[in-house]
Motif scaffolding. Structure first.
Motif, PDB file in Angstrom:
ATOM      1  N   SER A  71      11.905  44.461 -43.926  1.00  0.00           N
ATOM      2  CA  SER A  71      12.296  44.671 -42.531  1.00  0.00           C
ATOM      3  C   SER A  71      11.758  43.550 -41.645  1.00  0.00           C
ATOM      4  CB  SER A  71      11.778  46.023 -42.034  1.00  0.00           C
ATOM      5  OG  SER A  71      10.362  46.065 -42.088  1.00  0.00           O
ATOM      6  N   TYR A  72      12.409  43.401 -40.503  1.00  0.00           N
ATOM      7  CA  TYR A  72      12.016  42.403 -39.515  1.00  0.00           C
ATOM      8  C   TYR A  72      11.582  43.136 -38.256  1.00  0.00           C
ATOM      9  CZ  TYR A  72      14.538  39.481 -42.773  1.00  0.00           C
ATOM     10  OH  TYR A  72      14.963  38.856 -43.917  1.00  0.00           O
ATOM     11  N   ILE A  73      10.423  42.766 -37.727  1.00  0.00           N
ATOM     12  CA  ILE A  73       9.835  43.497 -36.611  1.00  0.00           C
ATOM     13  C   ILE A  73       9.644  42.540 -35.443  1.00  0.00           C
ATOM     14  CG2 ILE A  73       7.862  44.850 -35.811  1.00  0.00           C
ATOM     15  CD1 ILE A  73       8.401  44.441 -39.532  1.00  0.00           C
ATOM     16  N   LEU A  74      10.331  42.798 -34.352  1.00  0.00           N
ATOM     17  CA  LEU A  74      10.165  42.002 -33.146  1.00  0.00           C
ATOM     18  C   LEU A  74       9.005  42.565 -32.329  1.00  0.00           C
ATOM     19  CD1 LEU A  74      11.000  39.866 -31.062  1.00  0.00           C
ATOM     20  CD2 LEU A  74      12.671  41.526 -30.168  1.00  0.00           C
ATOM     21  N   VAL A  75       7.987  41.744 -32.110  1.00  0.00           N
ATOM     22  CA  VAL A  75       6.822  42.146 -31.308  1.00  0.00           C
ATOM     23  C   VAL A  75       6.969  41.497 -29.937  1.00  0.00           C
ATOM     24  CG1 VAL A  75       4.306  42.164 -31.134  1.00  0.00           C
ATOM     25  CG2 VAL A  75       5.406  42.294 -33.387  1.00  0.00           C
ATOM     26  N   MET A  76       7.135  42.309 -28.916  1.00  0.00           N
ATOM     27  CA  MET A  76       7.433  41.783 -27.578  1.00  0.00           C
ATOM     28  C   MET A  76       6.202  41.267 -26.844  1.00  0.00           C
ATOM     29  SD  MET A  76      10.645  41.752 -27.171  1.00  0.00           S
ATOM     30  CE  MET A  76      10.775  41.518 -25.384  1.00  0.00           C
ATOM     31  N   GLU A  77       5.019  41.505 -27.379  1.00  0.00           N
ATOM     32  CA  GLU A  77       3.785  40.979 -26.759  1.00  0.00           C
ATOM     33  C   GLU A  77       3.715  39.470 -26.991  1.00  0.00           C
ATOM     34  OE1 GLU A  77      -1.057  41.236 -27.343  1.00  0.00           O
ATOM     35  OE2 GLU A  77       0.230  42.779 -28.216  1.00  0.00           O
ATOM     36  N   SER A  78       3.530  38.698 -25.935  1.00  0.00           N
ATOM     37  CA  SER A  78       3.488  37.241 -26.054  1.00  0.00           C
ATOM     38  C   SER A  78       2.129  36.776 -26.563  1.00  0.00           C
ATOM     39  CB  SER A  78       3.790  36.586 -24.701  1.00  0.00           C
ATOM     40  OG  SER A  78       5.129  36.830 -24.325  1.00  0.00           O
TER      41      SER A  78
END
Length: 273
Positions: free
Chosen positions: A146-153
């Motif tokens: 799976s691919y996980i987008l982490v929105m924390e910069s």
């Protein structure tokens, strides 16, 4: 053509971080050439452009050249198309045209010699960015593919640490299928830039394909002025290094001696504009 040569029989090992693979004979070539011309000349008449392993060799080169405030090419170059995936760490070449790894227009350009990590721009195209910049990032989890987008910069290295702690690593893009899955993951996210696992080591290559970690840059270099400076040169007066444009005309330092590997590595002409 005038040449000044000096045979280096022994190198004192005290305090030196790296020694050359063999004793070498160093040559100053008193002829103005581009980096590519200098490389070809050194390979035809000697062995190759010089590799500088330590401060003793750097000072030796200064001593055999004329003490004037001009530059001489050395074998060092920065290959903006040689990259690694964080998950694998193997060097590979990402040229200007690729089936699914697509650079944004004008990229990679390594602005100010500071851009050594890659973010997806607009979800589909790659852009080299300063590794300290903070962006959202894309992790990969091998357990469930799976691919996980982490929105924390975060910075690239902080993003890498996060992905390795909670998943597998920053994501790689190694096939059309992976690229498609990543695009689906990012769809509708609205992110302008998102870190992926692509990075490179700056100024990691020498013309003779040997390795040296010694550097002697001038205080403001390398700066990749106008985003065209990917070839290394030594100042004949100070011994400090500068990054230069491949088509500049400079003198050159060559060497004669054995090398550990054949001259198969890409050279500075591959980064020509």
């Amino acid at each position: 053509m005038e040449e000044i040569c000096l045979l280096l029989i022994l190198l004192l090992s005290g305090g030196l971080s790296t020694l050359p693979p063999h004793s070498r004979e160093y040559h100053f070539v008193n002829q103005l050439m581009t980096w590519t011309e200098a490389q070809s000349y050194c390979r035809e008449h000697f062995t190759d452009l010089v590799t500088i392993y330590n401060s003793n060799i750097n000072q030796l080169l200064v001593s055999i050249g004329p003490r004037i405030n001009v530059w001489a090419w050395i074998g060092l170059y920065d290959d903006r198309y040689s990259w690694k995936w964080s998950m694998e760490g193997k060097l590979f070449y990402v040229g200007s045209t690729h089936e699914f790894l697509i650079w944004a227009n004008g990229q990679p350009d390594c602005v100010n010699a500071k851009e050594y990590c890659v973010a997806l721009q607009g979800q589909t195209q790659m852009d080299d960015r300063p590794c300290g910049d903070s962006y959202p990032f894309l992790c990969y989890n091998a357990k469930n593919t799976s691919y996980i987008l982490v929105m924390e910069s975060r910075s690239w290295s902080a993003a890498q640490s996060y992905c390795r702690t909670y998943h597998t690593d920053l994501t790689s893009i190694r096939s059309k299928e992976e690229k498609s899955n990543i695009t689906l993951t990012l769809n509708g996210s609205g992110v302008q830039y998102v870190w992926i696992g692509l990075y490179r080591d700056p100024w990691a290559f020498w013309s003779d394909n040997t390795t040296s970690t010694f550097t002697n840059w001038a205080p403001s270099d390398p700066n990749n002025y106008a985003s065209v400076e990917y070839c290394g040169a030594l100042n004949l007066m100070s011994g400090k290094w500068d990054d230069g444009f491949i088509n500049y005309k400079n003198y050159a330092f060559c060497f004669t001696g054995e090398v550990q590997n054949a001259n198969t590595v890409r050279s500075c002409h591959h980064v020509k504009h």
